[in-house]
Design an enzyme around this catalytic site. Structure first.
Site, PDB file in Angstrom:
ATOM      1  N   GLY A  70      28.340 -26.789   9.299  1.00 32.36           N
ATOM      2  CA  GLY A  70      28.214 -27.386  10.622  1.00 32.36           C
ATOM      3  C   GLY A  70      29.020 -28.661  10.689  1.00 32.36           C
ATOM      4  O   GLY A  70      30.172 -28.706  10.256  1.00 32.36           O
ATOM      5  N   ASP A  99      28.273 -27.945  -7.139  1.00 34.08           N
ATOM      6  CA  ASP A  99      29.434 -28.052  -6.247  1.00 34.08           C
ATOM      7  C   ASP A  99      30.047 -29.449  -6.366  1.00 34.08           C
ATOM      8  O   ASP A  99      30.303 -30.125  -5.367  1.00 34.08           O
ATOM      9  CB  ASP A  99      29.026 -27.759  -4.798  1.00 34.08           C
ATOM     10  CG  ASP A  99      30.239 -27.446  -3.921  1.00 34.08           C
ATOM     11  OD1 ASP A  99      31.316 -27.171  -4.477  1.00 34.08           O
ATOM     12  OD2 ASP A  99      30.111 -27.488  -2.691  1.00 34.08           O
ATOM     13  N   SER A 125      31.630 -25.605   6.644  1.00 36.91           N
ATOM     14  CA  SER A 125      31.060 -24.293   6.936  1.00 36.91           C
ATOM     15  C   SER A 125      29.605 -24.393   7.365  1.00 36.91           C
ATOM     16  O   SER A 125      29.090 -23.537   8.080  1.00 36.91           O
ATOM     17  CB  SER A 125      31.180 -23.400   5.700  1.00 36.91           C
ATOM     18  OG  SER A 125      30.501 -23.997   4.607  1.00 36.91           O
ATOM     19  N   GLY A 145      32.861 -35.460  10.198  1.00 38.22           N
ATOM     20  CA  GLY A 145      33.178 -34.416   9.236  1.00 38.22           C
ATOM     21  C   GLY A 145      32.758 -33.062   9.753  1.00 38.22           C
ATOM     22  O   GLY A 145      31.905 -32.951  10.644  1.00 38.22           O
TER      23      GLY A 145
END
Length: 647
Positions: free
Chosen positions: A40, A151, A38, A35
């Site tokens: 890393g 989130d 943003s 994966g």
């Protein structure tokens, strides 16, 4: 830790104890990228100490805003250390190496967003209920401990091999509630989070809103307003009505669940623990629904990657042997037909292309990590590197796809024989290492994420500029506020000076009134005290006189009693001494009397003896019977010890 502390500094003991001192490259092997975002990259890895499969999230804290990145890493590590729930990702430790934090967590097969990406169709309602139920249990645990995820979306709802649902990616989470930061991914943000940019606070109910948007995402493959740009969507969410499910084939329970989650007013929106009792989640469903969905997805992904692998390998082989071939081969047509039939053609409509937005540096940080770690032991990588000079248009795909070739539970055996012995040996080693590696993410998805990350850099720069502009405006606003505040202070000082005299007079008048009242009160208290003292004095005097009289009377009575007792003792002593002298006198008189009686008796006997004629009774000159009887009675009394009294 102070915000201005140097990034990577471990001088603070509280920060140092968050990280393990070991070298992570010596502890973890077989790293493969699964994966990218943003923050890393995320890698599959194996712990060589216990052969456990883990996921490693590498986050760099070098470059621009390194201190803010370091603070975000510390915050996320502290947050993960607090989590202890089956529906949250399990934290295993964090290591530091070359300005990069290695965040080690339990390995998950993929996310709910990957399911949509692979099948290219919405999930079934029973599958949505199972995934939503697991995520909501994790959210209820967070909210119980005053934590907010901030989130929640399909890309952050992870699935494990046994079919457990886990909440992941806590980089935007808040460790306290309520909060007021503008954090999250735009299309999933609650209205109060957007409005918190200016004023206001929010609590864990923002995660309930995001879960409702995620339910729509799982039912329609993308969240509402996804066709808008992020800024327009934010304005639309804050100003317009809540979204609803578009299709009519969903059950009334599901529709009511989504409507409950998407209540515009936070007070009308149920909390996570109340929402767990909703009929949509409590309905009976098979226990293996998620495991069957995972297995079906893994089969589709395996076929997709195997076909893609054969296609790319054929192209490379033709390029290296015969040069570029412009005609479509039969195998390519076959691959495309399979992709269309199975519905697994990759698409750019995935919700994973939307980056999270945050005031903190977590949304801006990025880590450039090489893919060479995952490709060192891959024979296919070596073959593709041989054809690198002949194929240039797909170079980025060629370099990354081999990283995820043949990485699933059922190994794919290549149809082409490899001529080189070294490549065959590498393939055998690769197959041995991949035995415990399974995922529901396609290799093309990981590649596209990397490309999207590069494309999103402009958006992040735009957001950075927006945030810098916002900070400048805030500074100007603060300067204006300070200026107005200083003017207000001057006017206030003038007003204070004008009112000072009046306040002083009022103060003095108040003090005098208070003094007068105190004097009156003191006078009353003193007078009352004097009266009370006089009464006490009179009472004391009377009591003293009474006690004095009582004491004198008692003393007199005691003296009389003592005197009487002394007289009685004296009389008793005299009485005890008196019989001794009387007895001696009595004995003396008794002897004298006895002697006298004897003499008289002898005298009488002599007279009787010497008399020629008997004397008549009562005759003169002779003893009478009365005298004899009296003398006889006296003698008998004296002989019997009778006492005589003398006057």
């Amino acid at each position: 830790m102070p915000s201005n502390a140097r990034a990577g500094s471990l001088k603070d003991p509280e920060v140092a104890e968050l990280f393990f001192k070991d070298d992570p490259e010596k502890l973890f092997a077989d790293l493969r990228e699964i994966g990218h975002g943003s923050f890393g990259a995320v890698y599959f890895a194996r712990d060589i100490r216990n052969n456990e499969v883990v996921a490693i999230k590498k986050m760099s804290y070098s470059g621009k805003q390194s201190n803010e990145k370091w603070q975000d890493i510390i915050k996320e590590v502290k947050f993960l250390q607090k989590l202890r729930h089956p529906n949250t990702i399990e934290y295993k430790g964090c290591y530091l190496r070359e300005h990069t934090a290695w965040l080690v967590m339990e390995y998950c097969l993929g996310s709910a967003s990957d399911l949509l990406e692979v099948h290219k169709k919405p999930l079934q309602e029973v599958e949505i209920a199972a995934i939503t139920h697991g995520a909501l249990q994790g959210l209820a645990y967070l909210h119980t401990h005053n934590m907010i995820h901030r989130d929640v979306k399909a890309g952050n709802i992870l699935l494990t091999e046994p079919g457990l649902v886990k909440l992941g990616d806590f980089g935007s989470a808040s460790i306290v509630a309520p909060a007021n930061s503008f954090v999250g991914t735009p299309y999933w943000m609650a209205p109060e989070v957007i409005l918190a940019m200016d004023e206001g606070q929010y609590d864990g109910k923002v995660d309930v809103w995001s879960l409702g948007i995620t339910s729509i995402e799982l039912a329609e493959r993308k969240p509402p307003l996804f066709n808008m740009n992020a800024m327009s969507a934010l304005y639309h969410i804050a100003q317009n009505e809540s979204p609803v499910l578009q299709s009519n084939h969903w059950s009334e329970y599901f529709r009511n669940f989504v409507d409950s989650c998407l209540q515009k007013i936070p007070q009308d929106r149920p909390s996570s623990d109340i929402l767990l009792k909703h009929r949509f989640l409590q309905r009976e469903r098979p226990q293996t629904v998620i495991m069957e969905l995972i297995q079906r997805t893994k089969d589709a992904v395996r076929e997709l990657d195997n076909l893609q692998y054969r296609k790319m390998k054929k192209i490379l082989f033709q390029d290296t042997q015969n040069g570029p071939n412009t005609e479509t081969t039969e195998e390519e047509e076959e691959s495309e037909q399979f992709l269309h039939c199975t519905g697994t053609i990759t698409s750019m409509e995935s919700s994973q292309s939307v980056p999270s937005m945050s005031i903190s540096a977590s949304s801006q940080s990025s880590s450039v990590n090489s893919l060479a770690d995952a490709s060192d032991d891959s024979g296919e990588m070596a073959m593709m590197q041989e054809g690198e000079h002949t194929v240039t248009s797909n170079s980025s795909v060629i370099h990354r796809l081999p990283t995820h070739d043949n990485i699933y539970d059922d190994p794919y055996q290549p149809e082409m024989e490899v001529q080189q012995s070294t490549s065959a040996a590498r393939r055998r080693a690769y197959c041995r290492n991949r035995d415990h590696f399974a995922t529901i993410r396609t290799a093309s998805l990981v590649t596209r994420q990397i490309q999207e990350h590069e494309q999103d850099s402009a958006l992040r720069e735009q957001m950075s500029g927006y945030k810098r502009m916002r900070r400048q405006h805030q500074k100007q606003l603060m300067a204006l506020e300070n200026k107005l505040k200083s003017e207000l202070d001057e006017h206030q000082q003038r007003l204070d000076k004008e009112l000072e005299a009046h306040r002083e007079l009022n103060k003095k008048q108040t003090q005098r009134d208070l003094e007068c009242a105190m004097l009156l009160r003191q006078h009353e208290c003193t007078q009352e005290l004097e009266f009370r003292h006089l009464q006490m004095l009179q009472h004391t005097r009377s009591e003293l006189i009474r006690l004095q009289h009582q004491t004198e009377l008692g003393n007199q009575l005691e003296y009389n009693k003592r005197r009487e007792q002394e007289l009685r003792q004296k009389h008793a002593a005299e009485v005890r001494q008196q019989p001794k002298s009387l007895k001696s006198k009595e004995l003396q008189i008794k002897r004298q009397f006895q002697d006298t009686c004897k003499i008289q008796t002898r005298a009488g006997l002599l007279l009787l003896r010497n008399s020629p004629q008997p004397l008549r009774r009562g005759a003169p000159g002779g003893p009478s019977e009365a005298g004899l009887s009296r003398s006889t009675s006296v003698t008998s009394q004296l002989s019997n010890g009778s006492h005589l009294s003398y006057s």
